[in-house]
Scaffold this motif. Structure first.
Motif, PDB file in Angstrom:
ATOM      1  N   VAL A  69      41.848   8.285  23.653  1.00 21.50           N
ATOM      2  CA  VAL A  69      41.283   7.049  24.211  1.00 21.50           C
ATOM      3  C   VAL A  69      40.829   7.281  25.654  1.00 21.50           C
ATOM      4  N   LEU A  70      41.659   7.948  26.433  1.00 19.41           N
ATOM      5  CA  LEU A  70      41.345   8.134  27.858  1.00 19.41           C
ATOM      6  C   LEU A  70      40.193   9.105  28.060  1.00 19.41           C
ATOM      7  N   THR A  71      40.052  10.080  27.208  1.00 19.41           N
ATOM      8  CA  THR A  71      39.050  11.136  27.418  1.00 19.41           C
ATOM      9  C   THR A  71      37.837  10.973  26.514  1.00 19.41           C
ATOM     10  N   SER A  72      37.642   9.806  25.915  1.00 21.55           N
ATOM     11  CA  SER A  72      36.528   9.608  24.978  1.00 21.55           C
ATOM     12  C   SER A  72      35.187   9.706  25.701  1.00 21.55           C
ATOM     13  N   SER A  85      34.449   0.060  27.241  1.00 29.43           N
ATOM     14  CA  SER A  85      34.452   0.390  28.665  1.00 29.43           C
ATOM     15  C   SER A  85      35.245  -0.632  29.480  1.00 29.43           C
ATOM     16  N   ASP A  86      35.900  -1.575  28.796  1.00 24.93           N
ATOM     17  CA  ASP A  86      36.697  -2.591  29.466  1.00 24.93           C
ATOM     18  C   ASP A  86      38.007  -1.965  29.934  1.00 24.93           C
ATOM     19  N   LYS A  87      38.127  -1.713  31.226  1.00 24.15           N
ATOM     20  CA  LYS A  87      39.293  -1.014  31.777  1.00 24.15           C
ATOM     21  C   LYS A  87      40.568  -1.787  31.487  1.00 24.15           C
ATOM     22  N   ASP A  88      40.583  -3.072  31.736  1.00 25.03           N
ATOM     23  CA  ASP A  88      41.806  -3.862  31.578  1.00 25.03           C
ATOM     24  C   ASP A  88      42.276  -3.859  30.125  1.00 25.03           C
ATOM     25  N   LEU A  89      41.334  -4.013  29.192  1.00 25.68           N
ATOM     26  CA  LEU A  89      41.709  -4.041  27.779  1.00 25.68           C
ATOM     27  C   LEU A  89      42.242  -2.690  27.321  1.00 25.68           C
ATOM     28  N   ILE A  90      41.641  -1.622  27.801  1.00 29.77           N
ATOM     29  CA  ILE A  90      42.089  -0.283  27.406  1.00 29.77           C
ATOM     30  C   ILE A  90      43.492  -0.013  27.930  1.00 29.77           C
ATOM     31  N   LEU A  91      43.701  -0.289  29.200  1.00 33.20           N
ATOM     32  CA  LEU A  91      45.009  -0.008  29.786  1.00 33.20           C
ATOM     33  C   LEU A  91      46.088  -0.938  29.243  1.00 33.20           C
ATOM     34  N   GLN A  92      45.681  -2.124  28.776  1.00 31.64           N
ATOM     35  CA  GLN A  92      46.643  -3.057  28.196  1.00 31.64           C
ATOM     36  C   GLN A  92      47.251  -2.504  26.917  1.00 31.64           C
ATOM     37  N   HIS A  93      46.438  -1.828  26.103  1.00 29.55           N
ATOM     38  CA  HIS A  93      46.909  -1.333  24.806  1.00 29.55           C
ATOM     39  C   HIS A  93      47.239   0.153  24.831  1.00 29.55           C
ATOM     40  N   LEU A  94      47.080   0.790  25.956  1.00 32.90           N
ATOM     41  CA  LEU A  94      47.344   2.219  26.010  1.00 32.90           C
ATOM     42  C   LEU A  94      48.825   2.523  25.809  1.00 32.90           C
ATOM     43  N   GLY A  95      49.685   1.665  26.333  1.00 28.49           N
ATOM     44  CA  GLY A  95      51.113   1.941  26.297  1.00 28.49           C
ATOM     45  C   GLY A  95      51.669   2.036  24.900  1.00 28.49           C
ATOM     46  N   TRP A  96      51.417   1.021  24.047  1.00 27.92           N
ATOM     47  CA  TRP A  96      52.006   1.057  22.708  1.00 27.92           C
ATOM     48  C   TRP A  96      51.383   2.135  21.833  1.00 27.92           C
ATOM     49  N   PRO A 124      39.408   7.031  37.462  1.00 27.13           N
ATOM     50  CA  PRO A 124      40.576   7.910  37.311  1.00 27.13           C
ATOM     51  C   PRO A 124      41.810   7.397  38.046  1.00 27.13           C
ATOM     52  N   SER A 125      41.625   6.831  39.225  1.00 27.75           N
ATOM     53  CA  SER A 125      42.786   6.367  39.981  1.00 27.75           C
ATOM     54  C   SER A 125      43.523   5.262  39.244  1.00 27.75           C
ATOM     55  N   ASP A 126      42.770   4.341  38.617  1.00 31.87           N
ATOM     56  CA  ASP A 126      43.417   3.260  37.868  1.00 31.87           C
ATOM     57  C   ASP A 126      44.129   3.799  36.632  1.00 31.87           C
ATOM     58  N   VAL A 127      43.529   4.763  35.980  1.00 30.23           N
ATOM     59  CA  VAL A 127      44.146   5.335  34.786  1.00 30.23           C
ATOM     60  C   VAL A 127      45.438   6.057  35.139  1.00 30.23           C
ATOM     61  N   ILE A 128      45.394   6.854  36.204  1.00 27.05           N
ATOM     62  CA  ILE A 128      46.589   7.605  36.607  1.00 27.05           C
ATOM     63  C   ILE A 128      47.714   6.657  36.988  1.00 27.05           C
ATOM     64  N   ALA A 129      47.356   5.570  37.654  1.00 22.36           N
ATOM     65  CA  ALA A 129      48.377   4.608  38.050  1.00 22.36           C
ATOM     66  C   ALA A 129      48.955   3.868  36.847  1.00 22.36           C
ATOM     67  N   ALA A 130      48.178   3.714  35.785  1.00 23.26           N
ATOM     68  CA  ALA A 130      48.634   2.949  34.630  1.00 23.26           C
ATOM     69  C   ALA A 130      49.449   3.775  33.649  1.00 23.26           C
TER      70      ALA A 130
END
Length: 963
Positions: free
Chosen positions: A645-648, A622-633, A657-663
């Motif tokens: 990962v996003l819809t788990s 549930s760590d937002k920063d860690l998830i979004l950090q590794h989402l790109g690769w 949702p706003s942070d996810v959409i922005a990332a």
């Protein structure tokens, strides 16, 4: 599996001796005053009783004293271990037998047919019992340890026994010593004086020679019974086995052990000759024959030791033991010498085999001692561990681990020094137990193997020189290879550590077991086992393994290990490194390299594996920063994994949702689309912004897809804005299909924004849906009828509008299309054919174009007119039928109101049963009559019968209208 036969072993060893050259020895007896002192009573032919004192080490003493004492056996006359104390003259005749009764501190001596009593120290005068004459034997009654009271005597002879009975009472024996069940010994039906007796607990067994048979006497039942017949010319004798409270009966050279019932138990003991005397020591029976002492095991009957103590033909030999006391002293006497033997401790017997490398015999001895109750289960486990360590240093690793596993007391930490050199994290956990000092302290396997190979080379050299060595002959003939030995050692230590994981261990030991198990797996490059251990529940210490696994390239194992320890950030970083190395070709998946034919395929599968494992971790975080950090690769490798990962649903708190959409990368439009779809369809989001964004994204993708299709039809392979081919899409349905479905199903997006985006495009169906949302019916009909030429959809839309003018509007579009198209007469005729009856013929005729061929419209117009007339006539019929029904209803109502009810003096209320007389009353539709009072209580809608006319009205036959 049968146990191997035991080799000869040393159970007794000579300890001291005493020369009695001036006297000829006739009898012996022992009495232990303490664990380290034993009194020896020696009876001579001249009637003297000698007292000797033997000092020996107790059971807890080390074996060095035993070795020292056994090395000086040739000069024992002046040794201080055995001393002459004093002597006493009993009579002028030989001392036939001696019995020590420590409970009453008396020594009973049989000499000259009389019983004599002296004290233990031979200080007080001799007491002669003159009432008993011609005594031929005295047998002790033995009690088990659970019984109380003094030891009793049974006396046999030719004299009157009544005096003996009163004597025994004076020494605590009670009246039962001289009598058996109320009768004296002489009352027994035995003729000969050769009678032997043994009593155990409450059972007294008398065995005597009667003819050629053996009989037993039961002291409880009071009768004799035949056990078995004896062979001719046999002279039986008995030996009470005090350790087990049984009796050994000897016939010639055969010994039979019987129980308290006189029944044989176990097998027979076959001696090498007719014994001159019998003794007992532990689980062995001692036989004296022709100057030799032989020890036989009671259970197996095997002779395990032979000792020569005198020359044949040197006179009578006697033996005595103290099995009922310390159980470790045996004394043998010739006519002029007393020789003392001590029992070798079980520990020393085992050590002898271990020093000789006879491990199988040592284990067999241990099992036998354990079965006989001489050693505990813990001691047995101790020996297994000791044998295991000896085998380890002898390079027999498989057998060593087998013994380690059989030891229940050995700690897994004891083998840690074989794997990791000291000092280390677990050095203090290793027990400083050298066992019996038969092996060097544990050392790393490399050192153990190198030393063992050196010892083998030295043994080969000595073997060539004709010298014997303790090295295994197989190693001498086929010297082992160092690598093979190392491989065997590691595999077997792995086997032991895996078994140790199932035991109840402290947390520190568990950490050592799992961490060192990982060390051993890495040494053999057992990748599957390493990853299995790391990914399961384990106690590994990451700090101890991180550098090791990094240097050896086992990053997958390290990633699994970090994940199992909750170090998700480090595990994800490792998977990211692996994915990058896969892409660069620096690292290959060894588990898959043989399954693929080309390196490119292997690299792709490796990248997919790294992304899959990382996404599995992120799905639960549930760590937002860690998830979004590794989402790109992860998205660069596999967009499906990124969406997962996003819809788990596994995480405890969903991401904002706003942070996810922005990332999310704007180029990854499908990921954003799938995430918005998940928010709207599965999370029931009603945010208009999300709905509008989703609609716009779908619209843009639909436009790009449409342009791609147009380009493909023109023979080009241009890709618009880097869009991947549709076959690689994460969606199963085409984008236009998804767009159309969403535009129809959602009411929360802004249709004008979407319409502005597709205004200049050819997405006519999407425009129709949007115009419908905006309520522009004419534009919708024009698109459906003219642009799409979907007549069914256009007519269906008119039906949804529900107004007749909608069909007229559609007819007008068919007859007067825009964009320069010709009139659509066939579609107009079809519309008139399907829905002409609902249209006004005059308006239809006004709309018809003069250019329309009459043959196309004549049939339709005629059908419209006939339908119109039919509807007119049908309406008149329905109107008249309705008037008839209304007339019948009015008539029935009039009849009901004009109905008369007659009440007389006898009429009763159907509710309270009171006479109505002149009272007011009421009548319900079901013809029940009640007084006015009951009517007010019941109400107008419910009668006395309980029928509710509101829900269950009454219909009479005259009220119904029939056709």
């Amino acid at each position: 599996m049968a146990k191997p036969l035991l080799k000869s072993r040393t159970i007794l060893e000579p300890f001291a001796q005493f020369n009695a050259s001036s006297s000829s020895i006739r009898s012996l007896a022992l009495f232990s005053t303490s664990p380290s002192e034993t009194l020896i009573y020696v009876g001579t032919v001249s009637g003297k009783l000698l007292l000797l004192s033997l000092h020996h080490p107790n059971s807890n003493s080390s074996s060095s004293h035993n070795q020292e004492s056994s090395s000086n056996n040739e000069n024992r006359d002046n040794d201080d271990q055995i001393k002459f104390v004093r002597h006493m003259l009993i009579s002028d005749c030989a001392v036939e037998s001696i019995h020590v009764f420590g409970e009453i501190e008396k020594v009973l001596v049989v000499s000259d047919g009389f019983i004599h009593f002296v004290d233990l120290e031979l200080v007080k005068p001799v007491k002669k019992i003159g009432a008993l004459k011609d005594v031929s034997f005295v047998a002790r009654r033995l009690r088990s340890k659970g019984n109380e009271g003094f030891t009793k005597l049974t006396v046999g002879g030719g004299a009157d026994a009544s005096g003996g009975s009163s004597f025994l009472q004076r020494f605590g024996g009670g009246g039962g010593g001289g009598r058996l069940n109320g009768g004296v010994v002489n009352d027994l039906p035995i003729d000969d004086n050769c009678v032997f007796a043994a009593a155990v607990g409450k059972k007294l067994i008398l065995v005597g020679l009667v003819g050629r048979s053996n009989e037993s006497y039961d002291s409880v039942a009071g009768h004799c019974g035949l056990i078995f017949s004896l062979p001719d010319m046999s002279t039986p004798c008995l030996k009470v086995l005090k350790k087990e409270y049984k009796v050994l009966m000897l016939v010639d050279n055969v010994g039979i052990i019987v129980d308290s019932q006189g029944q044989p138990v176990g097998g027979s003991l076959v001696f090498h000759g007719s014994p001159d005397g019998i003794g007992e020591i532990g689980t062995s029976v001692i036989s004296l024959h022709n100057g030799r002492m032989e020890l036989y095991l009671k259970k197996s009957g095997k002779c395990v030791q032979k000792i020569v103590f005198s020359v044949e033909g040197t006179g009578q030999r006697v033996i005595a033991d103290d099995e009922d006391e310390t159980g470790k002293v045996v004394v043998v006497a010739t006519s002029s010498k007393v020789i003392c033997y001590l029992k070798v401790p079980s520990e020393e017997q085992i050590k002898v085999f271990l020093r000789k490398k006879d491990f199988k015999e040592a284990i067999s001895l241990v099992e036998e001692l354990h079965d006989d109750g001489e050693i505990t289960k813990e001691a047995m486990s101790f020996v297994h561990a000791q044998v295991g360590f000896l085998l380890m240093f002898d390079l027999h690793f498989e057998e060593a681990v087998d013994h380690f596993l059989l030891s229940e007391t050995m700690q897994p930490s004891e083998i840690f020094p074989f794997i990791m050199p000291d000092p280390n994290r677990w050095s203090l956990l290793v027990p400083r137990n050298r066992y019996w000092g038969l092996h060097p302290p544990p050392a790393p396997l490399e050192t153990v193997i190198d030393n063992g190979l050196i010892a083998i080379q030295r043994a080969i050299f000595l073997k060539k020189a004709g010298l014997e060595t303790a090295v295994d002959d197989d190693f001498l003939l086929n010297p082992p290879n160092r690598d093979d030995l190392m491989d065997s050692a590691i595999k077997n230590l792995i086997r032991y550590l895996k078994a140790s994981r199932e035991k109840e261990l402290t947390s520190s030991v568990r950490e050592g077991v799992d961490t060192l198990l990982m060390y051993l797996y890495r040494a053999l490059n057992l990748v599957d086992e390493m990853e299995s251990l790391a990914s399961s529940e384990n106690w590994c210490i990451v700090e101890e393994l991180e550098t090791l696994l990094n240097e050896s390239g086992h990053l997958r194992t390290l990633a699994f290990l970090c994940e199992s320890k909750g170090m998700s950030s480090k595990a994800l970083a490792i998977w990211r490194i692996l994915a990058r190395n896969y892409s660069s070709g620096f690292w290959k998946d060894q588990t898959r390299i043989n399954e693929t034919s080309g390196e490119g395929v292997n690299i792709i599968s490796g990248k997919e594996t790294a992304a899959t494992e990382a996404s599995r971790i992120l799905e639960e975080l549930s760590d937002k920063d860690l998830i979004l950090q590794h989402l790109g690769w992860i998205a660069d490798i596999n967009q499906v994994l990124a969406v997962r990962v996003l819809t788990s649903e596994k995480r405890s708190h969903q991401l904002p949702p706003s942070d996810v959409i922005a990332a999310i990368d704007t180029k990854k439009t499908e990921i954003l689309q799938r995430y918005l779809q998940w928010l709207i369809e599965e999370q029931d989001s009603d945010d208009p912004q999300f709905h509008t964004s989703y609609a716009l994204l779908l619209t843009k993708s639909a436009l790009e897809s449409y342009e791609t299709e147009i380009s493909s039809e023109a023979g080009t392979s241009k890709q618009i804005n880097g869009l991947e081919p549709e076959k690689q899409s994460i969606f199963q349905n085409p984008v236009r299909e998804r767009l159309q479905f969403f535009l129809q199903s959602s009411d929360l997006y802004d249709p004008e924004e979407v319409l502005d985006l597709i205004q200049e495009s050819e997405l006519w169906l999407e425009k129709a849906i949007l115009y419908r949302k905006l309520g522009q019916e004419t534009l919708v009909l024009q698109i459906l009828a003219v642009k799409l030429e979907d007549n069914d959809a256009a007519e269906h839309y008119c039906a949804e509008i529900g107004r007749p003018d909608a069909y007229m509007q559609l007819l007008d579009i068919y007859l007067n299309p825009t964009d320069g198209k010709k009139p659509m007469f066939k579609a107009a005729v079809r519309l008139l054919h399907n829905h002409g009856e609902s249209l006004d013929p005059l308006q239809v005729l006004e709309r018809l174009s003069p250019n329309m061929p009459l043959q196309l419209a004549s049939d339709t117009i005629l059908r419209m007119l006939r339908a119109r007339l039919h509807h007119h006539y049908q309406g008149q019929i329905l109107h008249n039928m309705s008037r008839a029904v209304g007339l019948d209803a009015n008539l029935a109502r009039l009849e009901e109101r004009s109905r008369h009810v007659q009440i007389n003096d006898e009429s009763l209320c159907d509710s309270c049963h009171a006479r109505l007389g002149t009272k007011l009353f009421a009548m319900y539709p079901d013809d029940t009559v009640v007084c006015y009072k009951c009517f007010r209580r019941q109400g107008e809608s419910t009668s006395v019968t309980g029928r509710d006319f509101t829900n269950d009205p009454v219909f009479k036959p005259g009220w119904l209208v029939t056709d």
